[in-house]
Scaffold this motif. Structure first.
Motif, PDB file in Angstrom:
ATOM      1  N   GLY A   1      39.091 -30.315  63.435  1.00 40.74           N
ATOM      2  CA  GLY A   1      38.343 -30.403  64.682  1.00 40.74           C
ATOM      3  C   GLY A   1      38.063 -29.032  65.268  1.00 40.74           C
ATOM      4  O   GLY A   1      38.820 -28.083  65.051  1.00 40.74           O
ATOM      5  N   ALA A   2      36.977 -28.925  66.029  1.00 39.16           N
ATOM      6  CA  ALA A   2      36.616 -27.680  66.697  1.00 39.16           C
ATOM      7  C   ALA A   2      36.184 -27.990  68.128  1.00 39.16           C
ATOM      8  O   ALA A   2      35.603 -29.056  68.388  1.00 39.16           O
ATOM      9  N   PRO A   3      36.458 -27.091  69.073  1.00 38.21           N
ATOM     10  CA  PRO A   3      36.180 -27.363  70.485  1.00 38.21           C
ATOM     11  C   PRO A   3      34.711 -27.207  70.843  1.00 38.21           C
ATOM     12  O   PRO A   3      33.966 -26.450  70.210  1.00 38.21           O
ATOM     13  N   LEU A   4      34.310 -27.929  71.882  1.00 33.01           N
ATOM     14  CA  LEU A   4      33.008 -27.761  72.511  1.00 33.01           C
ATOM     15  C   LEU A   4      33.231 -27.126  73.878  1.00 33.01           C
ATOM     16  O   LEU A   4      34.145 -27.519  74.608  1.00 33.01           O
ATOM     17  N   PHE A   5      32.395 -26.144  74.213  1.00 31.82           N
ATOM     18  CA  PHE A   5      32.550 -25.426  75.473  1.00 31.82           C
ATOM     19  C   PHE A   5      31.307 -25.560  76.337  1.00 31.82           C
ATOM     20  O   PHE A   5      30.182 -25.685  75.821  1.00 31.82           O
TER      21      PHE A   5
ATOM     22  N   LEU B   1      28.777 -25.781  63.704  1.00 36.52           N
ATOM     23  CA  LEU B   1      28.172 -26.957  64.327  1.00 36.52           C
ATOM     24  C   LEU B   1      28.677 -27.126  65.746  1.00 36.52           C
ATOM     25  O   LEU B   1      27.915 -27.497  66.650  1.00 36.52           O
ATOM     26  N   ALA B   2      29.974 -26.857  65.976  1.00 33.28           N
ATOM     27  CA  ALA B   2      30.527 -26.939  67.331  1.00 33.28           C
ATOM     28  C   ALA B   2      29.808 -25.980  68.273  1.00 33.28           C
ATOM     29  O   ALA B   2      29.554 -26.314  69.449  1.00 33.28           O
ATOM     30  N   LYS B   3      29.464 -24.808  67.804  1.00 38.70           N
ATOM     31  CA  LYS B   3      28.728 -23.847  68.634  1.00 38.70           C
ATOM     32  C   LYS B   3      27.349 -24.365  68.986  1.00 38.70           C
ATOM     33  O   LYS B   3      26.879 -24.244  70.131  1.00 38.70           O
ATOM     34  N   LYS B   4      26.671 -24.960  68.003  1.00 43.88           N
ATOM     35  CA  LYS B   4      25.342 -25.519  68.248  1.00 43.88           C
ATOM     36  C   LYS B   4      25.404 -26.670  69.249  1.00 43.88           C
ATOM     37  O   LYS B   4      24.546 -26.800  70.134  1.00 43.88           O
ATOM     38  N   LEU B   5      26.422 -27.534  69.102  1.00 44.23           N
ATOM     39  CA  LEU B   5      26.563 -28.665  70.026  1.00 44.23           C
ATOM     40  C   LEU B   5      26.901 -28.193  71.423  1.00 44.23           C
ATOM     41  O   LEU B   5      26.429 -28.764  72.419  1.00 44.23           O
ATOM     42  N   SER B   6      27.729 -27.143  71.529  1.00 44.25           N
ATOM     43  CA  SER B   6      28.059 -26.592  72.849  1.00 44.25           C
ATOM     44  C   SER B   6      26.798 -26.155  73.574  1.00 44.25           C
ATOM     45  O   SER B   6      26.677 -26.313  74.786  1.00 44.25           O
ATOM     46  N   ALA B   7      25.852 -25.598  72.818  1.00 41.25           N
ATOM     47  CA  ALA B   7      24.606 -25.125  73.436  1.00 41.25           C
ATOM     48  C   ALA B   7      23.789 -26.281  74.007  1.00 41.25           C
ATOM     49  O   ALA B   7      23.195 -26.156  75.078  1.00 41.25           O
ATOM     50  N   VAL B   8      23.780 -27.430  73.305  1.00 41.05           N
ATOM     51  CA  VAL B   8      22.943 -28.536  73.792  1.00 41.05           C
ATOM     52  C   VAL B   8      23.651 -29.371  74.855  1.00 41.05           C
ATOM     53  O   VAL B   8      23.000 -29.848  75.800  1.00 41.05           O
ATOM     54  N   VAL B   9      24.961 -29.555  74.738  1.00 41.79           N
ATOM     55  CA  VAL B   9      25.653 -30.374  75.746  1.00 41.79           C
ATOM     56  C   VAL B   9      25.806 -29.621  77.058  1.00 41.79           C
ATOM     57  O   VAL B   9      26.102 -30.234  78.097  1.00 41.79           O
ATOM     58  N   SER B  10      25.608 -28.304  77.047  1.00 43.10           N
ATOM     59  CA  SER B  10      25.717 -27.510  78.267  1.00 43.10           C
ATOM     60  C   SER B  10      24.400 -27.406  79.014  1.00 43.10           C
ATOM     61  O   SER B  10      24.346 -26.816  80.100  1.00 43.10           O
ATOM     62  N   LEU B  11      23.310 -27.955  78.442  1.00 48.86           N
ATOM     63  CA  LEU B  11      22.011 -27.836  79.083  1.00 48.86           C
ATOM     64  C   LEU B  11      21.950 -28.580  80.411  1.00 48.86           C
ATOM     65  O   LEU B  11      22.632 -29.568  80.588  1.00 48.86           O
TER      66      LEU B  11
END
Length: 255
Positions: A205-209, A245-255
């Motif tokens: 697992g990897a964190p989302l920020f 992938l976690a970095k990419k998801l962090s970018a979209v969930v933070s919008l």
């Protein structure tokens, strides 16, 4: 909640029952619902009957077990189809699942639990039960990935509140051992679940920020069966992809 830790608000009680039934697909008896939610058996019967009448729960007439009903499924599908967060996450996860052929879960951290917002199954994990909501963060790769990046004081307080139950012989149940494991997660940037939740199932697992606050808000995990990969093989092959992938998801969930 009242002073004894029991849920007193009627709406909160109903939601607590729905959340409980969303964790386990095996079902619960009235006695089990009452004990886990913190209400009398009479109250549990009243709430269970009301939720069954509305289609949110269903009761097996032979076993007496309560499970989620079809109206809950309809509501969940509507959320998946119309929720902005899911729409942002879905294409990235679908692309990764198609490319790598792994089971992927994306969860958001809230109220000492992790809540699944999107999942892509893989053929080798369909025989295993996966979480939809879990307050047992200590044996999930997504849970450990999110916990590890909390502020140190908040992390210690959370570990102190968790019920560190053992799911398998490999589950970490000692608070200090868990904190040491989470420190390793923080150093390397991803977590491991080496058959800690279910025998035969491994995960990383990897964190989302949040890009606005830099606070951890959730996690993503890749899962596999041990029949497909060993823990080391799985980690070596997919950890780099997972973190990116976690970095990419962090970018979209933070919008």
């Amino acid at each position: 909640m009242d002073k004894k830790g029991k849920i007193s608000d009627p709406l909160a009680r109903g939601l607590a029952i729905l959340e409980l039934l969303g964790v386990e697909d095996t079902g619960y008896t009235l006695k089990e619902i009452a004990a886990r939610v913190g209400m009398s058996k009479t109250s549990a019967h009243r709430y269970g009957s009301m939720l069954c009448d509305q289609g949110y729960l269903a009761r097996d007439p032979r076993s007496g077990l309560y499970r989620l009903g079809v109206r809950t499924l309809s509501l969940a599908l509507a959320i998946i189809e119309h929720n902005d967060l899911v729409r942002l996450v879905q294409p990235l996860v679908d692309e990764a699942a198609a490319r790598h052929g792994v089971h992927i879960d994306v969860g958001i951290l809230a109220n000492d639990a992790i809540y699944l917002i999107y999942r892509r199954d893989s053929p080798d994990t369909r025989a295993y039960r996966s979480f939809s909501y879990s307050s047992a963060l200590h044996y999930l790769a997504a849970g450990k990935a999110a916990m590890a990046f909390l502020e140190p004081e908040a992390l210690r307080e959370l570990v102190g509140r968790l019920d560190l139950v053992a799911q398998t012989a490999r589950t970490i149940t000692d608070p200090e051992a868990l904190l040491a494991d989470l420190e390793q997660v923080r150093r390397q940037g991803f977590s491991r679940n080496n058959e800690e939740s279910l025998p035969g199932l491994i995960a990383i697992g990897a964190p989302l920020f949040s890009l606005r606050t830099n606070a951890v808000i959730g996690a993503i995990s890749f899962d596999s069966a041990t029949a497909t990969y060993s823990m080391q093989e799985f980690e070596d092959r997919f950890a780099g992809y997972l973190v990116e992938l976690a970095k990419k998801l962090s970018a979209v969930v933070s919008l």
